[in-house]
Scaffold this motif. Structure first.
Motif, PDB file in Angstrom:
ATOM      1  N   LYS A 208      81.278  38.742  46.232  1.00 33.53           N
ATOM      2  CA  LYS A 208      81.991  38.348  46.007  1.00 33.53           C
ATOM      3  C   LYS A 208      82.439  36.903  45.088  1.00 33.53           C
ATOM      4  N   HIS A 209      81.078  36.769  45.272  1.00 34.78           N
ATOM      5  CA  HIS A 209      81.077  35.237  44.085  1.00 34.78           C
ATOM      6  C   HIS A 209      80.938  35.661  42.826  1.00 34.78           C
ATOM      7  N   TYR A 210      79.742  36.547  42.492  1.00 34.78           N
ATOM      8  CA  TYR A 210      79.162  37.248  41.327  1.00 34.78           C
ATOM      9  C   TYR A 210      80.146  38.241  40.098  1.00 34.78           C
ATOM     10  N   LEU A 211      80.120  38.931  41.310  1.00 30.96           N
ATOM     11  CA  LEU A 211      81.490  40.427  40.347  1.00 30.96           C
ATOM     12  C   LEU A 211      82.963  40.377  40.300  1.00 30.96           C
ATOM     13  N   THR A 212      83.367  41.181  39.177  1.00 34.86           N
ATOM     14  CA  THR A 212      84.740  40.889  39.682  1.00 34.86           C
ATOM     15  C   THR A 212      85.727  41.527  40.754  1.00 34.86           C
ATOM     16  N   PRO A 213      86.803  40.965  40.721  1.00 39.29           N
ATOM     17  CA  PRO A 213      87.046  42.152  42.537  1.00 39.29           C
ATOM     18  C   PRO A 213      87.132  43.899  41.619  1.00 39.29           C
TER      19      PRO A 213
ATOM     20  N   LYS B 267      80.003  57.477  47.027  1.00 42.40           N
ATOM     21  CA  LYS B 267      79.666  58.794  46.874  1.00 42.40           C
ATOM     22  C   LYS B 267      78.065  59.084  46.449  1.00 42.40           C
ATOM     23  N   ASN B 268      76.756  57.774  46.385  1.00 40.77           N
ATOM     24  CA  ASN B 268      76.163  58.280  45.869  1.00 40.77           C
ATOM     25  C   ASN B 268      74.796  58.126  47.278  1.00 40.77           C
ATOM     26  N   HIS B 269      75.620  57.126  48.089  1.00 39.92           N
ATOM     27  CA  HIS B 269      75.060  56.188  48.989  1.00 39.92           C
ATOM     28  C   HIS B 269      73.741  55.544  48.731  1.00 39.92           C
ATOM     29  N   ALA B 270      73.805  54.398  48.378  1.00 41.21           N
ATOM     30  CA  ALA B 270      72.723  53.968  48.256  1.00 41.21           C
ATOM     31  C   ALA B 270      73.467  52.687  47.256  1.00 41.21           C
ATOM     32  N   ASN B 271      72.764  51.629  47.611  1.00 39.92           N
ATOM     33  CA  ASN B 271      73.396  49.955  46.478  1.00 39.92           C
ATOM     34  C   ASN B 271      73.597  50.344  45.949  1.00 39.92           C
ATOM     35  N   GLY B 272      74.499  49.711  45.366  1.00 40.29           N
ATOM     36  CA  GLY B 272      75.131  49.631  43.392  1.00 40.29           C
ATOM     37  C   GLY B 272      74.998  48.671  43.165  1.00 40.29           C
ATOM     38  N   VAL B 273      73.794  47.759  43.412  1.00 41.35           N
ATOM     39  CA  VAL B 273      73.435  46.716  43.117  1.00 41.35           C
ATOM     40  C   VAL B 273      72.090  46.765  42.611  1.00 41.35           C
ATOM     41  N   LEU B 274      71.871  47.178  43.600  1.00 41.43           N
ATOM     42  CA  LEU B 274      70.241  48.280  43.502  1.00 41.43           C
ATOM     43  C   LEU B 274      70.211  49.213  42.159  1.00 41.43           C
ATOM     44  N   GLN B 275      70.867  50.493  42.037  1.00 40.05           N
ATOM     45  CA  GLN B 275      71.410  51.587  41.781  1.00 40.05           C
ATOM     46  C   GLN B 275      70.297  52.628  42.726  1.00 40.05           C
TER      47      GLN B 275
ATOM     48  N   LYS C 212      65.478  49.887  35.198  1.00 38.83           N
ATOM     49  CA  LYS C 212      66.114  49.057  34.275  1.00 38.83           C
ATOM     50  C   LYS C 212      67.495  49.029  34.152  1.00 38.83           C
ATOM     51  N   LEU C 213      68.501  48.332  34.878  1.00 39.16           N
ATOM     52  CA  LEU C 213      69.510  48.254  35.082  1.00 39.16           C
ATOM     53  C   LEU C 213      70.212  47.145  33.727  1.00 39.16           C
ATOM     54  N   ILE C 214      71.553  48.023  33.452  1.00 41.21           N
ATOM     55  CA  ILE C 214      72.507  47.242  31.984  1.00 41.21           C
ATOM     56  C   ILE C 214      73.551  46.637  33.170  1.00 41.21           C
ATOM     57  N   VAL C 215      73.313  45.080  32.702  1.00 42.64           N
ATOM     58  CA  VAL C 215      74.111  44.211  33.478  1.00 42.64           C
ATOM     59  C   VAL C 215      75.749  43.686  32.700  1.00 42.64           C
ATOM     60  N   ASP C 216      76.395  43.903  32.419  1.00 44.99           N
ATOM     61  CA  ASP C 216      78.146  42.945  31.566  1.00 44.99           C
ATOM     62  C   ASP C 216      78.134  42.114  32.378  1.00 44.99           C
ATOM     63  N   MET C 217      78.288  40.934  31.989  1.00 43.49           N
ATOM     64  CA  MET C 217      78.550  39.730  32.229  1.00 43.49           C
ATOM     65  C   MET C 217      79.958  38.973  31.185  1.00 43.49           C
TER      66      MET C 217
ATOM     67  N   THR D  14      84.474  33.676  32.266  1.00 38.33           N
ATOM     68  CA  THR D  14      84.651  33.556  34.521  1.00 38.33           C
ATOM     69  C   THR D  14      83.684  34.137  34.996  1.00 38.33           C
ATOM     70  N   HIS D  15      81.974  33.979  33.865  1.00 33.57           N
ATOM     71  CA  HIS D  15      80.716  33.774  34.047  1.00 33.57           C
ATOM     72  C   HIS D  15      80.918  35.040  35.287  1.00 33.57           C
ATOM     73  N   LYS D  16      81.304  36.580  35.425  1.00 33.83           N
ATOM     74  CA  LYS D  16      81.222  37.919  36.360  1.00 33.83           C
ATOM     75  C   LYS D  16      80.887  37.803  35.241  1.00 33.83           C
ATOM     76  N   ILE D  17      80.073  39.420  36.531  1.00 37.35           N
ATOM     77  CA  ILE D  17      79.442  41.003  36.338  1.00 37.35           C
ATOM     78  C   ILE D  17      80.440  41.594  36.713  1.00 37.35           C
ATOM     79  N   PHE D  18      80.822  42.626  35.357  1.00 34.69           N
ATOM     80  CA  PHE D  18      81.950  43.481  34.874  1.00 34.69           C
ATOM     81  C   PHE D  18      81.622  44.536  35.562  1.00 34.69           C
TER      82      PHE D  18
END
Length: 142
Positions: free
Chosen positions: A61-66, A78-86, A119-124, A128-132
């Motif tokens: 809630k704090h770091y990701l856009t709504p 859909k993927n039955h996995a943790n999306g942050v960690l993929q 390797k993941l690509i993370v965009d912020m 607002t300093h939020k991950i999108f």
């Protein structure tokens, strides 16, 4: 006398170690690479620790856009996995590297598993300093 070792973790984030002396890690809240590293460090700690699900949800809630929180929830269903960690598991270690861009910050997050890395690509956003966005690079090392 032992020589010091400095490792760059990203813009504004450095860990230093010398033989026989304690390590230090620094960063600043205005730096998005610091923020992404802080998020992944805290998030992995939360999902590793027993009973850390509430903290993991609060970190999202704090770091990701709504909007991205909703997108991630759909991906997880859909993927039955943790999306942050993929992934379905929790990595043993992580590293954040600045990948640069003009209108937002893009970082490569390397997750280390027992059998290799992902390797993941993370965009912020810069404002607002939020991950999108979080996505895989399609590159895995074994």
């Amino acid at each position: 006398m032992a020589a010091g070792l400095a490792l760059a973790l990203g813009l504004g984030v450095t860990a230093q170690a010398s033989a026989g002396s304690p390590r230090s890690v620094s960063g600043k809240p205005s730096d998005n690479i610091t923020r992404i590293a802080d998020f992944y460090g805290a998030y992995i700690d939360a999902v590793t620790d027993e009973g850390g699900d509430k903290l993991a949800d609060e970190l999202r809630k704090h770091y990701l856009t709504p909007a991205f929180q909703k997108e991630l929830a759909a991906w997880e269903d859909k993927n039955h996995a943790n999306g942050v960690l993929q992934a379905q598991n929790v990595p043993l270690a992580w590293k954040v590297t600045d990948n640069g861009t003009a209108n937002y910050t893009e970082a490569v997050v390397t997750l280390t598993w027992g059998s290799g890395t992902t390797k993941l690509i993370v965009d912020m956003t810069r404002g607002t300093h939020k991950i999108f966005h979080i996505g895989t690079t399609g590159v895995e090392a074994g």
